[in-house]
Design a protein around this motif. Structure first.
Motif, PDB file in Angstrom:
ATOM      1  N   TYR A   1       6.433  41.276  11.957  1.00  0.00           N
ATOM      2  CA  TYR A   1       5.578  40.261  12.586  1.00  0.00           C
ATOM      3  C   TYR A   1       6.341  39.544  13.696  1.00  0.00           C
ATOM      4  CZ  TYR A   1       1.306  40.100   9.787  1.00  0.00           C
ATOM      5  OH  TYR A   1       0.089  40.379   9.239  1.00  0.00           O
TER       6      TYR A   1
ATOM      7  N   PHE B   1      -3.902  39.847  13.590  1.00  0.00           N
ATOM      8  CA  PHE B   1      -2.873  40.245  12.631  1.00  0.00           C
ATOM      9  C   PHE B   1      -3.522  40.383  11.254  1.00  0.00           C
ATOM     10  CE2 PHE B   1      -0.382  39.062  16.182  1.00  0.00           C
ATOM     11  CZ  PHE B   1       0.744  39.859  16.103  1.00  0.00           C
TER      12      PHE B   1
ATOM     13  N   GLN C   1       0.310  46.278   6.191  1.00  0.00           N
ATOM     14  CA  GLN C   1       0.762  45.172   7.012  1.00  0.00           C
ATOM     15  C   GLN C   1       2.192  45.417   7.493  1.00  0.00           C
ATOM     16  OE1 GLN C   1      -0.495  41.003   6.320  1.00  0.00           O
ATOM     17  NE2 GLN C   1      -0.486  41.622   4.178  1.00  0.00           N
TER      18      GLN C   1
ATOM     19  N   ALA D   1       1.118  48.883  15.675  1.00  0.00           N
ATOM     20  CA  ALA D   1       2.036  47.981  16.384  1.00  0.00           C
ATOM     21  C   ALA D   1       2.704  48.667  17.571  1.00  0.00           C
ATOM     22  CB  ALA D   1       3.089  47.438  15.424  1.00  0.00           C
TER      23      ALA D   1
ATOM     24  N   GLY E   1      -2.362  34.908  13.504  1.00  0.00           N
ATOM     25  CA  GLY E   1      -0.959  35.069  13.889  1.00  0.00           C
ATOM     26  C   GLY E   1      -0.465  33.808  14.566  1.00  0.00           C
TER      27      GLY E   1
ATOM     28  N   THR F   1      -3.852  35.140  19.684  1.00  0.00           N
ATOM     29  CA  THR F   1      -3.687  35.775  18.382  1.00  0.00           C
ATOM     30  C   THR F   1      -4.671  35.193  17.383  1.00  0.00           C
ATOM     31  OG1 THR F   1      -1.976  34.194  17.705  1.00  0.00           O
ATOM     32  CG2 THR F   1      -1.240  36.242  18.749  1.00  0.00           C
TER      33      THR F   1
END
Length: 288
Positions: free
Chosen positions: A136, A118, A130, A96, A159, A156
């Motif tokens: 998120y 994602f 995750q 990320a 996502g 995405t």
């Protein structure tokens, strides 16, 4: 690239007038000559995976030294011959923080689309960590900001909360409810909704991340499976969603990841367990 018939398939696709994208593994088989041949055979877009903004980050995540350098070479070769490119990035707790740096590379290489995946904990993905629901949410806001800063389109996969975040941010900026940033004209594609995955053995799945077959193209036409199978019909009926997703005011726009709901709860109609948003109606629900 290990298939001996790859270029025969591309030639036939060109003859049939099909719009073809290709996602080759970044190995020594992917050469400048191969990229040029993709372009000559009418490939619409070549996608390359990039999960870090440095050799240490990307190669460390992929577990193969040298893949970062090869990925950048492939993007450069495509840029030289005029082949449109896409970069695929998997978002985990480890990757990320790499998103801003990856965005800079994409802009430099003239990439047209950034497809941000994602994580759904299936297959090898079950071994990766995750993000938390709040993680998120933060990643979605970061992607929105990057989509406003750079010229490439941001999309995405698994996502769908990005649509809600983009709409909320546009409203705050005075942009109204027009087409969403990075979503074309606001088209809603998700597991079994405008999207279908056909495996090599003919089994038809709502996506590559939701391992429930709705039939096989060797027994039924693909269109019939997509339109009429109970699995696909349920996935497209947002009134069947449960929990927070079922009462969310963004249900039609987002709907949560059905693949993630299935992977984490065993129920593809359950609420997306990685969504941090609390619908307005959720606080008004009576306690069970």
């Amino acid at each position: 690239m290990a298939r001996p018939d790859l270029f025969l398939l591309l030639e036939e696709a060109q003859r049939l007038g099909l719009k073809v994208g290709i996602t080759p593994a970044v190995t020594p088989r992917l050469t400048r000559e191969v990229v040029a041949r993709f372009h000559a055979l009418g490939v619409h877009q070549m996608a390359i995976s990039l999960d870090g903004a440095s050799p240490e980050a990307h190669d460390g995540f992929r577990g193969v030294p040298g893949t970062f350098a090869r990925a950048l070479k492939a993007l450069t070769w495509a840029q030289e011959v005029g082949l449109m490119t896409q970069v695929n990035t998997t978002v985990t707790r480890r990757t990320a923080k790499e998103l801003p740096g990856i965005a800079e590379i994409l802009a430099e290489k003239g990439v047209a689309t950034w497809e941000v995946f994602f994580l759904v904990p299936v297959g090898r993905g079950a071994l990766l960590e995750q993000l938390s629901p709040q993680g998120y949410e933060e990643a979605m806001h970061l992607l929105y900001e990057l989509s406003r800063r750079y010229p490439f389109k941001v999309r995405t996969t698994e996502g769908p909360m990005f649509r809600r975040v983009a709409l909320e941010r546009r409203r705050k900026e005075g942009g109204g409810d027009g087409a969403l940033v990075g979503e074309g004209r606001g088209v809603h594609l998700s597991d079994g909704f405008g999207f279908v995955f056909v495996a090599a053995n003919g089994e038809v799945y709502p996506s590559g991340f939701l391992p429930l077959s709705a039939g096989n193209v060797r027994q039924r036409p693909l269109l019939d499976i997509y339109q009429n199978s109970p699995l696909f019909r349920e996935l497209r009926n947002k009134t069947l969603l449960k929990g927070k997703c079922g009462v969310c005011e963004y249900r039609e726009l987002c709907g949560g990841s059905r693949a993630r709901a299935f992977a984490e709860t065993g129920d593809y109609l359950a609420a997306d367990p990685r969504c941090a948003y609390l619908p307005r109606a959720w606080g008004q629900m009576p306690l069970a």
